[in-house]
Design a protein around this motif. Structure first.
Motif, PDB file in Angstrom:
ATOM      1  N   PHE A 346      46.351  67.555  55.956  1.00  0.00           N
ATOM      2  CA  PHE A 346      45.289  66.729  56.504  1.00  0.00           C
ATOM      3  C   PHE A 346      45.005  65.525  55.610  1.00  0.00           C
ATOM      4  O   PHE A 346      44.717  64.433  56.090  1.00  0.00           O
ATOM      5  N   SER A 347      45.084  65.728  54.300  1.00  0.00           N
ATOM      6  CA  SER A 347      44.812  64.642  53.370  1.00  0.00           C
ATOM      7  C   SER A 347      45.828  63.524  53.530  1.00  0.00           C
ATOM      8  O   SER A 347      45.474  62.346  53.592  1.00  0.00           O
ATOM      9  N   THR A 348      47.105  63.889  53.571  1.00  0.00           N
ATOM     10  CA  THR A 348      48.150  62.875  53.725  1.00  0.00           C
ATOM     11  C   THR A 348      47.997  62.144  55.057  1.00  0.00           C
ATOM     12  O   THR A 348      48.113  60.911  55.125  1.00  0.00           O
ATOM     13  N   LEU A 349      47.713  62.895  56.125  1.00  0.00           N
ATOM     14  CA  LEU A 349      47.539  62.282  57.441  1.00  0.00           C
ATOM     15  C   LEU A 349      46.334  61.356  57.465  1.00  0.00           C
ATOM     16  O   LEU A 349      46.382  60.269  58.052  1.00  0.00           O
ATOM     17  N   SER A 350      45.251  61.757  56.813  1.00  0.00           N
ATOM     18  CA  SER A 350      44.026  60.961  56.860  1.00  0.00           C
ATOM     19  C   SER A 350      44.219  59.594  56.228  1.00  0.00           C
ATOM     20  O   SER A 350      43.655  58.599  56.690  1.00  0.00           O
ATOM     21  N   GLY A 351      45.017  59.527  55.163  1.00  0.00           N
ATOM     22  CA  GLY A 351      45.266  58.234  54.526  1.00  0.00           C
ATOM     23  C   GLY A 351      46.016  57.282  55.431  1.00  0.00           C
ATOM     24  O   GLY A 351      45.705  56.090  55.516  1.00  0.00           O
ATOM     25  N   VAL A 352      47.019  57.803  56.127  1.00  0.00           N
ATOM     26  CA  VAL A 352      47.797  56.971  57.053  1.00  0.00           C
ATOM     27  C   VAL A 352      46.921  56.486  58.204  1.00  0.00           C
ATOM     28  O   VAL A 352      46.957  55.319  58.588  1.00  0.00           O
ATOM     29  N   VAL A 353      46.107  57.401  58.744  1.00  0.00           N
ATOM     30  CA  VAL A 353      45.248  57.042  59.876  1.00  0.00           C
ATOM     31  C   VAL A 353      44.214  55.997  59.461  1.00  0.00           C
ATOM     32  O   VAL A 353      43.977  55.014  60.186  1.00  0.00           O
ATOM     33  N   ALA A 354      43.610  56.178  58.291  1.00  0.00           N
ATOM     34  CA  ALA A 354      42.587  55.237  57.830  1.00  0.00           C
ATOM     35  C   ALA A 354      43.169  53.839  57.649  1.00  0.00           C
ATOM     36  O   ALA A 354      42.591  52.844  58.114  1.00  0.00           O
ATOM     37  N   ASP A 355      44.310  53.742  56.968  1.00  0.00           N
ATOM     38  CA  ASP A 355      44.927  52.430  56.767  1.00  0.00           C
ATOM     39  C   ASP A 355      45.355  51.796  58.077  1.00  0.00           C
ATOM     40  O   ASP A 355      45.254  50.588  58.265  1.00  0.00           O
ATOM     41  N   SER A 356      45.828  52.624  59.003  1.00  0.00           N
ATOM     42  CA  SER A 356      46.266  52.095  60.298  1.00  0.00           C
ATOM     43  C   SER A 356      45.093  51.512  61.077  1.00  0.00           C
ATOM     44  O   SER A 356      45.200  50.437  61.679  1.00  0.00           O
ATOM     45  N   LEU A 357      43.958  52.213  61.070  1.00  0.00           N
ATOM     46  CA  LEU A 357      42.788  51.717  61.789  1.00  0.00           C
ATOM     47  C   LEU A 357      42.285  50.399  61.204  1.00  0.00           C
ATOM     48  O   LEU A 357      41.862  49.496  61.938  1.00  0.00           O
ATOM     49  N   ILE A 358      42.366  50.276  59.870  1.00  0.00           N
ATOM     50  CA  ILE A 358      41.913  49.042  59.224  1.00  0.00           C
ATOM     51  C   ILE A 358      42.908  47.912  59.439  1.00  0.00           C
ATOM     52  O   ILE A 358      42.541  46.784  59.768  1.00  0.00           O
ATOM     53  N   GLU A 359      44.196  48.234  59.276  1.00  0.00           N
ATOM     54  CA  GLU A 359      45.230  47.199  59.394  1.00  0.00           C
ATOM     55  C   GLU A 359      45.298  46.631  60.813  1.00  0.00           C
ATOM     56  O   GLU A 359      45.503  45.435  61.005  1.00  0.00           O
ATOM     57  N   ARG A 360      45.116  47.490  61.817  1.00  0.00           N
ATOM     58  CA  ARG A 360      45.147  47.046  63.208  1.00  0.00           C
ATOM     59  C   ARG A 360      43.813  46.463  63.659  1.00  0.00           C
ATOM     60  O   ARG A 360      43.667  46.069  64.813  1.00  0.00           O
ATOM     61  N   LYS A 361      42.845  46.460  62.770  1.00  0.00           N
ATOM     62  CA  LYS A 361      41.513  45.918  63.041  1.00  0.00           C
ATOM     63  C   LYS A 361      40.818  46.632  64.192  1.00  0.00           C
ATOM     64  O   LYS A 361      40.052  46.042  64.954  1.00  0.00           O
ATOM     65  N   VAL A 362      41.122  47.939  64.319  1.00  0.00           N
ATOM     66  CA  VAL A 362      40.425  48.753  65.319  1.00  0.00           C
ATOM     67  C   VAL A 362      38.967  48.929  64.909  1.00  0.00           C
ATOM     68  O   VAL A 362      38.051  48.803  65.726  1.00  0.00           O
ATOM     69  N   PHE A 363      38.745  49.225  63.617  1.00  0.00           N
ATOM     70  CA  PHE A 363      37.403  49.338  63.062  1.00  0.00           C
ATOM     71  C   PHE A 363      37.367  48.594  61.736  1.00  0.00           C
ATOM     72  O   PHE A 363      38.402  48.359  61.104  1.00  0.00           O
TER      73      PHE A 363
END
Length: 414
Positions: A346-363
């Motif tokens: 979960f930790s590894t997945l959470s880092g990828v998801v967080a960066d993806s949401l920021i990089e794509r400017k979703v949030f």
């Protein structure tokens, strides 16, 4: 050096919102594959695997260290089995025999509790000083010495135990004192090494070593205790920590500017992406503004609540599995480790998801942090009432808490 107003040069201007500032100044992004920053993250991953192995080994080894047939009852109390093993149960546990010559001790449950908690007395003392000094001098020295010191003290555990519970308590407190510098040192290093759009991935890759280390150390400790005897656990874990320190001092550096193995392209990319955050701070600390900062207190309270559940399970779950569920020591180690396999994933997945949401400017960055924190505390609240009814629910708490740890870690250095 400090800025004219007495604040760290890492401090953002009071009239600037982090969501209005660009996360990266240049358009070129240096690939992570085989990069110096990824190598540093992997080395940190191994380091945190080692330090959490050093931290949790006593939790399982304690089951083998204590002679339950000769346990001294606490004063003015009687010994009553809270949950005796059912008749004919296949997983009922007997006192764990050790190889010839391996001592066992008649420590009651109160003494065991003090010994389990001794680590955190020392751990608490070095958190703030280590964060402050790491920001000024750089984190690589503190990280390396913290692991090396803890590993060297771990090797002395059998000697301290033979001298008495008070000596073992003091030794464990000293181990916590040394290991308390590791997470602040990591924050300091990533403040200088991690480009903003990669912070979640790099920090969770390195920090997830903690869960991976617990996942590996818990069952391995049970196996070693039953085959080689409990002292071998501390010799092997301590030796591994000392070996890791050699590689750390050989390859780690405080700053991409001083790293001898980084390419010019990657160095320029990191320096341009981080900007002034990649430089050291001065000695001045805005103590009063920090004490009056509502966001800072929100981070502190969230971290405290998350750590309470995480470390309670990390320290007490093996004893629970032995005293209440009556599993043998090998099964105990394996079942106690299962939650941390989920935590690592979960930790590894959470880092990828967080960066993806920021990089794509979703949030925005702030929304991502708050969203992850909300998820973990909402789910933990839902599962908490069923701990005593469904023991496998326990595995969800450390797993889900890694989402919140990702959020908090980013908040500290951003």
């Amino acid at each position: 050096m400090p800025s004219p107003n007495g604040y760290s040069i890492n401090s953002a201007s009071l009239d600037e919102s982090e969501d209005c500032q660009p996360l990266i100044e240049n358009d070129g992004v240096h690939p992570q594959c085989c990069s110096a920053r990824l190598n540093l993250a992997f080395l940190m991953f191994l380091g945190f695997s080692v330090v959490y192995g050093l931290r949790v080994n006593l939790s399982v080894a304690m089951v083998a260290m204590v002679n339950t047939t000769e346990t001294e009852p606490a004063q003015n109390t009687s010994v009553i089995s809270a949950c005796p093993p059912p008749a004919g149960s296949e997983n009922a546990s007997d006192p764990f025999p050790q190889p010839a010559g391996i001592p066992q001790y008649p420590w009651d449950s109160e003494t065991q509790g003090w010994l389990q908690g001794a680590f955190f007395f020392g751990y608490l003392c070095t958190q703030i000083p280590a964060g402050y000094l790491s920001g000024h001098y750089g984190g690589s020295l503190f990280m390396g010495l913290g692991v090396l010191g803890t590993a060297a003290l771990t090797v002395l555990t059998p000697l301290a135990a033979s001298m008495g519970a008070y000596w073992l308590f003091a030794l464990r407190a000293l181990e916590g004192f040394g290991e308390g510098v590791t997470f602040p040192a990591m924050m300091s290093l990533w403040a200088r090494w991690a480009p903003p759009l990669e912070r979640s991935r790099l920090m969770t890759l390195s920090g997830s070593g903690a869960s991976f280390g617990a996942f590996v150390a818990l069952p391995l400790t049970g196996y070693i205790c039953q085959t080689l005897g409990w002292p071998a656990v501390f010799y092997l874990c301590g030796g591994t920590g000392c070996l890791w320190s050699v590689f750390w001092f050989a390859f780690a550096s405080d700053d991409p500017r001083t790293n001898r193995r980084i390419s010019k392209e990657e160095r320029d990319y990191i320096i341009n992406a981080i900007g002034s955050q990649g430089t050291g701070h001065g000695w001045s600390v805005p103590v009063v503004p920090m004490l009056l900062s509502v966001p800072l207190w929100a981070i502190i309270i969230a971290q405290m609540c998350s750590n309470w559940s995480y470390y309670t399970l990390l320290t007490s779950l093996p004893t629970y599995m032995n005293d209440i569920m009556h599993f043998d020591i090998k099964s105990n180690g394996f079942l106690s480790a299962v939650p941390y396999l989920g935590a690592w994933l979960f930790s590894t997945l959470s880092g990828v998801v967080a960066d993806s949401l920021i990089e794509r400017k979703v949030f925005s960055v702030a929304v991502v942090r708050k969203l992850f924190t909300l998820i973990v505390f909402w789910r933990a609240r839902g599962f908490a009432p069923r701990w005593t009814l469904e023991r496998m629910q326990v595995s969800l708490l450390p797993s889900l808490s890694c989402f919140e740890v990702t959020t908090i870690n980013q908040s500290v250095i951003t």
